[in-house]
Write an enzyme that holds these catalytic residues in place. Structure first.
Site, mmCIF file in Angstrom:
data_model
loop_
_atom_site.group_PDB
_atom_site.id
_atom_site.type_symbol
_atom_site.label_atom_id
_atom_site.label_comp_id
_atom_site.label_asym_id
_atom_site.label_seq_id
_atom_site.Cartn_x
_atom_site.Cartn_y
_atom_site.Cartn_z
ATOM 1 N N SER A 1 -11.006 -3.180 1.520
ATOM 2 C CA SER A 1 -11.566 -1.887 1.925
ATOM 3 C C SER A 1 -13.035 -2.062 2.331
ATOM 4 O O SER A 1 -13.316 -2.803 3.275
ATOM 5 C CB SER A 1 -11.365 -0.872 0.796
ATOM 6 N N ASP B 1 -1.009 3.654 3.269
ATOM 7 C CA ASP B 1 -2.402 3.774 2.798
ATOM 8 C C ASP B 1 -2.972 5.128 3.231
ATOM 9 O O ASP B 1 -3.041 5.428 4.425
ATOM 10 C CB ASP B 1 -3.199 2.624 3.424
ATOM 11 N N HIS C 1 -3.256 1.784 -0.830
ATOM 12 C CA HIS C 1 -4.604 1.218 -0.853
ATOM 13 C C HIS C 1 -4.928 0.545 -2.193
ATOM 14 O O HIS C 1 -6.047 0.084 -2.390
ATOM 15 C CB HIS C 1 -5.613 2.348 -0.588
#
Lengths: 286, 286
Positions: B149, B227, B260
């Site tokens: 991320s 995600d 995620h």
């Protein structure tokens, strides 16, 4: 039986999911987690490993930190992780203690007030949760059980008391002789009262020493030699002596330098899963 | 250079250790974690994978949840996980925000007050931390870099700007085009001011589109299709278009249903480690 899905994460081709439900045994709302391996999406029913966590844990610690899903996905084993105690505002607690009350159910049915209102983790783990899991998910009634520390105590005692319900049992760093250590004595006195006979019914070393051949289950225990709780709370030598006395099939492994953390569990969970897979008939014999 | 050991856990035959030290780049005390594979105890020096975590994380998330140590131990790769921002009471923060201030350093050198006093994670990750690690631990100067991320953004931009310092780069769910998403715009405006040219120097898509062959590094990116941040913040299609424009060697993989979380990272970290091992010359070519 009604359960509510709280979360889901794809994991190694399968799914990790959390649910909540009203528990009749515990008289409160409970959360649990399940890992469903990819075989279940192809219509297969798979056996279940129940994982019992240690003091302060919830359903999340093992699922997030043990790295068990990779091998469970390969072998086709579901994993169910209950919480470690009843929960909620109505549930008795000792807020300043980590080893009594919430997060510290010790997998017994409490007989003493105020604990007896909710602290019935033994019934929950042995009966209610498997019934629910086997009704709602694509799993068989073939079960194995494992756990860590307080949960290792839970896994060993539950297996010793219910050998027909499980194919094998394993534990990491279990509290092997709770009637003779502080954690166990404090919990048993609170939950079970002063009757030592009641305590002994939840002591793995006592139960293993009394075991007859009909109660034998393949049993694997791993213990780190660098565990801060080794001599004060865990005492695997007591379990080993009990197994020797009753010729119970215990394999106890000691690992130099490993501590009480999930870094230890992650390092050896694969061999526990393969041990259980063999006893579930998922692998050919070695 | 002085570091203080904070913890150590045996893990897959190696050691996970946490250290703190006074960082010159960040002008504060910092904590980092290192996994030393078992090869180092046998006198070998091993290459290092730097792992950059995402928003809200510390050095602990990856080490506890990714399950990377098993394969790192097999391959002989050390893993170093820095924190995600400067820390401490003296460090500027936006306490009510998770995406700015502490836990959200974005791997840049801030030029704007009050951030410029401490927020110099770019220098810390590129220069200070590797110098410290290579002085104190049994590692070589062969490095690879990866992250998740915000840390995927960090890994990609740092590799693109320093191709001679790394053998390969990988990312999970990276913020691919921060100049065009809320997380990136808010952070870059705070840390770098209004100068869009400064922002573009820390945007993986911009840098990749401008890359010439001398900057090419083997690059692997994994993205989950489930995600929640995929379209709003991550935008891997922008990175893919940039790679196409400059014929940059990007391998972007999309995975149906994965989100995620670290459940996604754990599911695919093995293939990232093997990718890096191959580029480090630890495996024979396939």
């Amino acid at each position: 039986m009604h359960v509510e899905n709280l979360s889901q994460n794809r994991s190694f081709g399968g799914w990790h999911k959390q649910y909540k439900h009203q528990s009749a045994s515990l008289n409160c709302e409970m959360r649990f987690a399940i890992f469903l391996p990819p075989q279940t999406a192809r219509g297969e029913k798979v056996p279940v490993m129940y994982w019992l966590s240690g003091l302060t844990c919830s359903d999340e610690n093992f699922m997030q930190k043990a790295g068990a899903q990779r091998v469970a996905a390969e072998l086709g084993i579901a994993i169910v992780a209950p919480d470690t105690s009843p929960r909620g505002d109505a549930v008795a607690d000792e807020a300043e203690r980590y080893d009594l009350g919430k997060g510290a159910g010790f997998y017994v049915n409490a007989t003493q007030e105020p604990w007896s209102q909710h602290y019935r983790m033994y019934d929950y783990v042995v009966n209610e949760l498997p019934a629910l899991v086997e009704e709602l998910f694509p799993v068989t009634d073939q079960r194995v059980i494992s756990g860590h520390s307080m949960g290792g105590h839970g896994a060993l005692t539950i297996a010793l008391k219910n050998p027909n319900r499980y194919r094998s049992v394993s534990a990491f760093s279990p509290i092997c002789n709770p009637v003779n250590c502080q954690w166990g004595q404090d919990a048993f006195r609170a939950y079970l009262g002063e009757d030592q006979a009641a305590w002994q019914q939840h002591d793995a070393s006592v139960l293993m020493q009394q075991a007859t051949e009909a109660q034998y289950l393949p049993t694997l225990v791993d213990q780190g030699e660098g565990d801060d709780f080794l001599n004060s709370q865990l005492r695997p030598e007591t379990l080993q002596a009990a197994a020797k006395a009753s010729t119970y099939p215990l394999e106890l492994r000691r690992h130099e330098g490993y501590d009480h953390s999930y870094y230890f569990i992650a390092s050896f969970i694969e061999s526990h899963l393969r041990f259980h897979a063999q006893n579930l008939g998922l692998l050919s014999s070695i």
